[in-house]
Design an enzyme around this catalytic site. Sequence first.
Site, PDB file in Angstrom:
ATOM      1  N   THR A 188      13.587 -36.379 -11.469  1.00  0.00           N
ATOM      2  CA  THR A 188      12.552 -37.344 -11.807  1.00  0.00           C
ATOM      3  C   THR A 188      12.438 -38.444 -10.772  1.00  0.00           C
ATOM      4  OG1 THR A 188      13.141 -36.986 -14.092  1.00  0.00           O
ATOM      5  CG2 THR A 188      11.987 -39.036 -13.606  1.00  0.00           C
ATOM      6  N   THR A 206       7.880 -36.527 -13.852  1.00  0.00           N
ATOM      7  CA  THR A 206       8.794 -35.398 -13.627  1.00  0.00           C
ATOM      8  C   THR A 206       8.190 -34.078 -14.118  1.00  0.00           C
ATOM      9  OG1 THR A 206      11.090 -34.681 -13.983  1.00  0.00           O
ATOM     10  CG2 THR A 206       9.944 -35.558 -15.884  1.00  0.00           C
ATOM     11  N   GLY A 240      18.247 -37.467 -14.788  1.00  0.00           N
ATOM     12  CA  GLY A 240      19.360 -36.619 -15.223  1.00  0.00           C
ATOM     13  C   GLY A 240      19.025 -35.911 -16.519  1.00  0.00           C
TER      14      GLY A 240
END
Length: 335
Positions: A188, A206, A240
Amino acid sequence: MSNRRKFIKKAALGTVGASTAFSYATAKSKSVTTKKAQKKPLVISTWRHGLAANDEAWTQLKKGTPALDAIVAGVGIPEGDPEVRSVGYGGLPDREGKVTLDACIMDQNSDCGSVSFLQGIKHPIAVAKKVLENTPHVMLTGEGALQFALSEGFTEEDLLTEKSEKAWKKWIEKSKYKPVINIENHDTISMLVLDEDGNLSGGCTTSGAAWKMHGRVGDSPIIGAGLFLDNEVGAAAATGLGEAVIRTAGSAMVVELMRQGKSPFEACKEIVERIYNKHKNHKDMEYLQVGFIAINKNGEHAGYSIRPGFNYAVCDDEEGNRMEPATSKIPKKNK
Ligand code: ASP
């Protein structure tokens, strides 16, 4: 070492102490923090692709473009770059071979817009901004988000590049879902801005976790998870494993800790440690990576992650645009 760098290092070591938005607003002392509070604008973005995004956002800000437009233009660079395989056009698809996109944007007034599970539109961040501006809602998803984008004049196009299709065909041979930690071209893009007037804003975009289930939505379009800010305090954003960030309301928590007086570094560290501890016995632990970036009203910034390898791009007047390493909970040798 420049003063700026010395300052960042000091802050990272926690020696600056509890420099809060409130202490800034009322500070009369000549502390390092107060002095550095004059440094605006500031743009920070996740990962190496943040450099190109910062460059564009910076150029826009310097031209007097409003911060939200600068964010749309800035993160629009990796969104439109087919070589960035985790964002927008060229992003890796889900397990059915579909590129599905998540994005959100938030301004100084806490107004926000978001799209999730959007297909066929290269710049979801621009659609998120339209949701903020032209709808009574915060979030549109899937087919509804697409119809809205088309009604706003966006063009539908195929976002699956040859390279990504090839990677997907290779993946389906084994069909094993195990997100890869810190791969190149990864992740992202989240951008946080402190503008000339000292106001905060942020954006996040993202293609999400590669090979996710069709319909999966990550943290990135969720205000409070992938992105959060409070213009009185600070701003935070995540990258993440989105599931772990949603479970813990990650970015909102980082901002709340800054409200309570923690520096961006201390706040990111505490929430990363919380996520780590909550996932110690979780099935996701094997591939758990989460990183946060944060800034406060003073222009202090930090990045902190579970595993080593996370970094972020920082742009300011004093030192230009450069990468800063994030500190990690798990040391390099144990990753
Ligand atoms: N947080 C994103 C997601 O889970 C992906 C990433 O940043 O790697 O969709």
